[in-house]
Scaffold this motif. Structure first.
Motif, mmCIF file in Angstrom:
data_model
loop_
_atom_site.group_PDB
_atom_site.id
_atom_site.type_symbol
_atom_site.label_atom_id
_atom_site.label_comp_id
_atom_site.label_asym_id
_atom_site.label_seq_id
_atom_site.Cartn_x
_atom_site.Cartn_y
_atom_site.Cartn_z
ATOM 1 N N ALA A 166 72.076 -70.728 84.928
ATOM 2 C CA ALA A 166 73.459 -70.268 84.817
ATOM 3 C C ALA A 166 74.067 -70.833 83.538
ATOM 4 N N ASP A 167 74.579 -69.955 82.695
ATOM 5 C CA ASP A 167 75.297 -70.343 81.481
ATOM 6 C C ASP A 167 76.767 -70.022 81.668
ATOM 7 N N LEU A 168 77.623 -71.011 81.475
ATOM 8 C CA LEU A 168 79.059 -70.846 81.636
ATOM 9 C C LEU A 168 79.752 -71.133 80.307
ATOM 10 N N ASN A 169 80.652 -70.224 79.904
ATOM 11 C CA ASN A 169 81.315 -70.338 78.603
ATOM 12 C C ASN A 169 82.831 -70.312 78.789
ATOM 13 N N PHE A 170 83.493 -71.269 78.172
ATOM 14 C CA PHE A 170 84.947 -71.364 78.218
ATOM 15 C C PHE A 170 85.493 -71.305 76.787
ATOM 16 N N LYS A 171 86.404 -70.371 76.553
ATOM 17 C CA LYS A 171 86.979 -70.224 75.210
ATOM 18 C C LYS A 171 88.488 -70.208 75.317
ATOM 19 N N THR A 172 89.132 -70.999 74.478
ATOM 20 C CA THR A 172 90.585 -71.064 74.436
ATOM 21 C C THR A 172 91.069 -70.684 73.043
ATOM 22 N N MET A 173 91.876 -69.625 72.964
ATOM 23 C CA MET A 173 92.534 -69.271 71.708
ATOM 24 C C MET A 173 93.839 -70.050 71.642
ATOM 25 N N ILE A 174 93.871 -71.024 70.739
ATOM 26 C CA ILE A 174 95.054 -71.870 70.605
ATOM 27 C C ILE A 174 96.156 -71.136 69.869
ATOM 28 N N ASN A 175 95.787 -70.379 68.849
ATOM 29 C CA ASN A 175 96.689 -69.444 68.178
ATOM 30 C C ASN A 175 95.829 -68.360 67.537
ATOM 31 N N ASP A 176 96.390 -67.595 66.632
ATOM 32 C CA ASP A 176 95.641 -66.485 66.020
ATOM 33 C C ASP A 176 94.418 -66.960 65.254
ATOM 34 N N ASP A 177 94.438 -68.183 64.748
ATOM 35 C CA ASP A 177 93.403 -68.635 63.822
ATOM 36 C C ASP A 177 92.534 -69.772 64.345
ATOM 37 N N ILE A 178 92.868 -70.358 65.481
ATOM 38 C CA ILE A 178 92.136 -71.530 65.965
ATOM 39 C C ILE A 178 91.667 -71.290 67.405
ATOM 40 N N CYS A 179 90.402 -71.607 67.661
ATOM 41 C CA CYS A 179 89.870 -71.495 69.019
ATOM 42 C C CYS A 179 89.052 -72.733 69.351
ATOM 43 N N ALA A 180 88.921 -73.025 70.622
ATOM 44 C CA ALA A 180 88.070 -74.114 71.111
ATOM 45 C C ALA A 180 87.085 -73.527 72.106
ATOM 46 N N VAL A 181 85.810 -73.877 71.959
ATOM 47 C CA VAL A 181 84.758 -73.302 72.788
ATOM 48 C C VAL A 181 83.933 -74.417 73.416
ATOM 49 N N ILE A 182 83.684 -74.308 74.717
ATOM 50 C CA ILE A 182 82.795 -75.225 75.428
ATOM 51 C C ILE A 182 81.872 -74.379 76.310
ATOM 52 N N SER A 183 80.579 -74.618 76.226
ATOM 53 C CA SER A 183 79.626 -73.910 77.090
ATOM 54 C C SER A 183 78.636 -74.903 77.657
ATOM 55 N N THR A 184 78.215 -74.662 78.885
ATOM 56 C CA THR A 184 77.293 -75.561 79.554
ATOM 57 C C THR A 184 76.241 -74.751 80.296
ATOM 58 N N ARG A 185 75.141 -75.399 80.670
ATOM 59 C CA ARG A 185 74.019 -74.725 81.321
ATOM 60 C C ARG A 185 73.580 -75.516 82.542
ATOM 61 N N PHE A 186 73.296 -74.789 83.611
ATOM 62 C CA PHE A 186 72.739 -75.366 84.832
ATOM 63 C C PHE A 186 71.379 -74.715 85.075
ATOM 64 N N GLU A 187 70.382 -75.510 85.462
ATOM 65 C CA GLU A 187 69.058 -74.992 85.795
ATOM 66 C C GLU A 187 68.552 -75.686 87.043
ATOM 67 N N ASN A 188 67.849 -74.936 87.890
ATOM 68 C CA ASN A 188 67.364 -75.531 89.126
ATOM 69 C C ASN A 188 66.038 -76.249 88.904
ATOM 70 N N GLY A 189 65.702 -77.175 89.776
ATOM 71 C CA GLY A 189 64.436 -77.893 89.691
ATOM 72 C C GLY A 189 64.164 -78.611 90.992
ATOM 73 N N ASN A 190 64.121 -77.879 92.076
ATOM 74 C CA ASN A 190 64.046 -78.453 93.419
ATOM 75 C C ASN A 190 62.613 -78.359 93.945
ATOM 76 N N GLY A 191 61.906 -79.477 93.928
ATOM 77 C CA GLY A 191 60.554 -79.489 94.458
ATOM 78 C C GLY A 191 59.568 -78.801 93.539
ATOM 79 N N ASN A 192 58.370 -78.469 94.068
ATOM 80 C CA ASN A 192 57.345 -77.885 93.218
ATOM 81 C C ASN A 192 57.237 -76.377 93.381
ATOM 82 N N LYS A 193 58.162 -75.765 94.114
ATOM 83 C CA LYS A 193 58.135 -74.311 94.245
ATOM 84 C C LYS A 193 59.253 -73.649 93.461
ATOM 85 N N TRP A 194 60.399 -74.321 93.395
ATOM 86 C CA TRP A 194 61.481 -73.794 92.583
ATOM 87 C C TRP A 194 61.510 -74.593 91.289
ATOM 88 N N LEU A 195 60.989 -73.986 90.237
ATOM 89 C CA LEU A 195 60.836 -74.675 88.961
ATOM 90 C C LEU A 195 61.808 -74.100 87.953
#
Length: 442
Positions: free
Chosen positions: A70-99
């Motif tokens: 899962a990739d999640l992206n957050f973008k904030t337009m502060i005004n017409d010319d400035i933006c702030a971007v944060i994105s993060t990633r989640f990946e599963n890894g539960n046991g030896n069947k879900w890799l």
């Protein structure tokens, strides 16, 4: 690198707070997007393009597993010319069947042979962008961001880098100057002692030149300081440069889209990390191909052709390294296993890919792809036998996909990998992989 990321987050919060206090009814504006991918996989003798032999041990026989990202992206337009971007990633890894996607790396940045991965959220991007800085055309970004140019052969999103970019863009051309810091495997291992190196870059070009050509010319300099093995108080350097250009063309009303890219590397390593002799860098990368699409009214057809060559090392030149290194962040993935051909090491690579597809009904596509992978080194021998230039393996993929909605699709791939048993490390058994997945974006 953590200091730069923290600085970006703090400044972003301050800017957003200032906009809220100012009472601007149009700003700040918040946007939330993302992508979720889930897959079920069955594999037989498949082990990352090596050891295709069911008799060589665990990990090569039949196995099935699932994976999700899962990739999640957050973008904030502060005004017409400035933006702030944060994105993060989640990946599963539960046991030896879900890799999880990718590989796991130990505290030294080495592949530990498993497909498990840390499931904690990973910060992909955190930057502030300035669309207009002082005057029209001047723009900048600061923080963690992946820069992908062209097909990602030289500069891609393999690893995230912290730094800044300042550029100028007019109606005719653009130019960018980059400064970036990259740690070894920053996404995979929290290793404070990992080797860090600097990337300086200058690139520019023209988009839609004569309504048919996108042109990009680039220069990248990689600098990695190392401790002198003979004198701990001295610092020596591994430093190499990459110079190249890429052109992408649109012909026949965008039905035919050929492309061409060529790059060379040069530089020097003052001393090998283990105390060896100095050596120089050389090498090349060539990427030629074309994509074709044609709407026939009640159906559509498409085709693709690509020839990719990355130089391998010459075993007879101990004082020169010819294997293609690139910047280390290149990420051009091909085939069922998403083999990253942008970083191929001493063997180099000569790849031939031809494929095509048909869309017989709306939203459904069936495709076929063939890959041939050859060694591209020089004068290498194993057990007295020349292996340079030999075929490593071939691959045939059958792809089916169906778009449930504008941003949601189902897909499946059947892959057959046929190794050359005479090439070192490759078994004699054909590998089979089957993947069925779903992806949605918003």
């Amino acid at each position: 690198m953590k200091k730069i990321t923290l600085f970006v987050i703090v400044i972003s919060l301050m800017a957003i707070t200032s906009a809220l206090i100012a009472g601007d009814k149009d700003y700040p504006q918040f946007k939330f997007g993302g992508r979720i991918t889930m897959e079920l996989i069955y594999e037989n003798n498949m082990n990352d393009y090596t050891d295709f032999d069911e008799d060589t041990g665990a990990g090569n026989d039949a196995e099935s597993y699932g994976r999700a990202r899962a990739d999640l992206n957050f973008k904030t337009m502060i005004n017409d010319d400035i933006c702030a971007v944060i994105s993060t990633r989640f990946e599963n890894g539960n046991g030896n069947k879900w890799l999880s996607f990718g590989k796991n790396y130990d505290s030294n940045g080495n592949d530990d042979g498993s497909k498990m991965q840390d499931t904690s959220p990973k910060l992909q991007e955190a930057y502030i962008g300035f669309k207009k800085l002082f005057f029209d055309g001047l723009n900048a970004e600061i923080g963690r961001k992946a820069y992908v140019y062209g097909a990602g052969n030289v500069m891609g999103d393999l690893d995230k880098v912290d730094g800044w970019r300042i550029g100028y863009k007019s109606d005719v051309f653009y130019v960018n100057f980059h400064y970036m810091l990259r740690e070894q495997y920053p996404n995979y291992a929290m290793n404070e002692t990992a080797v860090q190196y600097t990337i300086w870059g200058l690139n520019g070009g023209m988009d839609n030149l004569a309504d048919m050509v996108d042109l990009n010319v680039y220069y990248w300099l990689n600098y990695m300081p190392m401790q002198d093995p003979d004198d701990a108080k001295e610092v020596v350097a591994d430093m190499h440069s990459i110079f190249g250009a890429r052109g992408e063309f649109s012909l026949m009303d965008d039905m035919l889209m050929p492309y061409a890219e060529f790059a060379v590397q040069f530089g020097a390593n003052e001393k090998a990390a283990a105390g060896g002799d100095d050596y120089t860098y050389s090498g090349y990368m060539i990427d030629l191909g074309a994509d074709f699409e044609k709407d026939l009214g009640n159906m559509a057809v498409d085709a693709n052709l690509e020839i990719y060559m990355a130089s391998g090392d010459d075993a007879d030149t101990a004082d020169e390294w010819e294997g293609w290194n690139g910047t280390g962040t290149g990420n051009h993935e091909v085939g069922y296993n998403d083999w990253n051909i942008a970083n191929v090491g001493s063997a180099g690579l000569m790849m031939f890919n031809i494929g095509g597809g048909i869309t017989p009904i709306e939203n459904f596509r069936a495709g076929l792809n063939f890959f041939m992978f050859n060694d591209n080194s020089a004068n290498y021998k194993v057990n007295g036998k020349e292996i340079s230039g030999e075929n490593m393996c071939n691959e045939l993929d059958i792809d089916l996909s169906y778009d449930l909605a504008k941003k949601t699709c189902l897909y499946t791939t059947f892959a057959f990998v046929m190794p050359n048993k005479d090439y070192p490390g490759y078994g004699e058994d054909t590998a089979f992989g089957w993947c069925v997945g779903a992806q949605t974006k918003w």
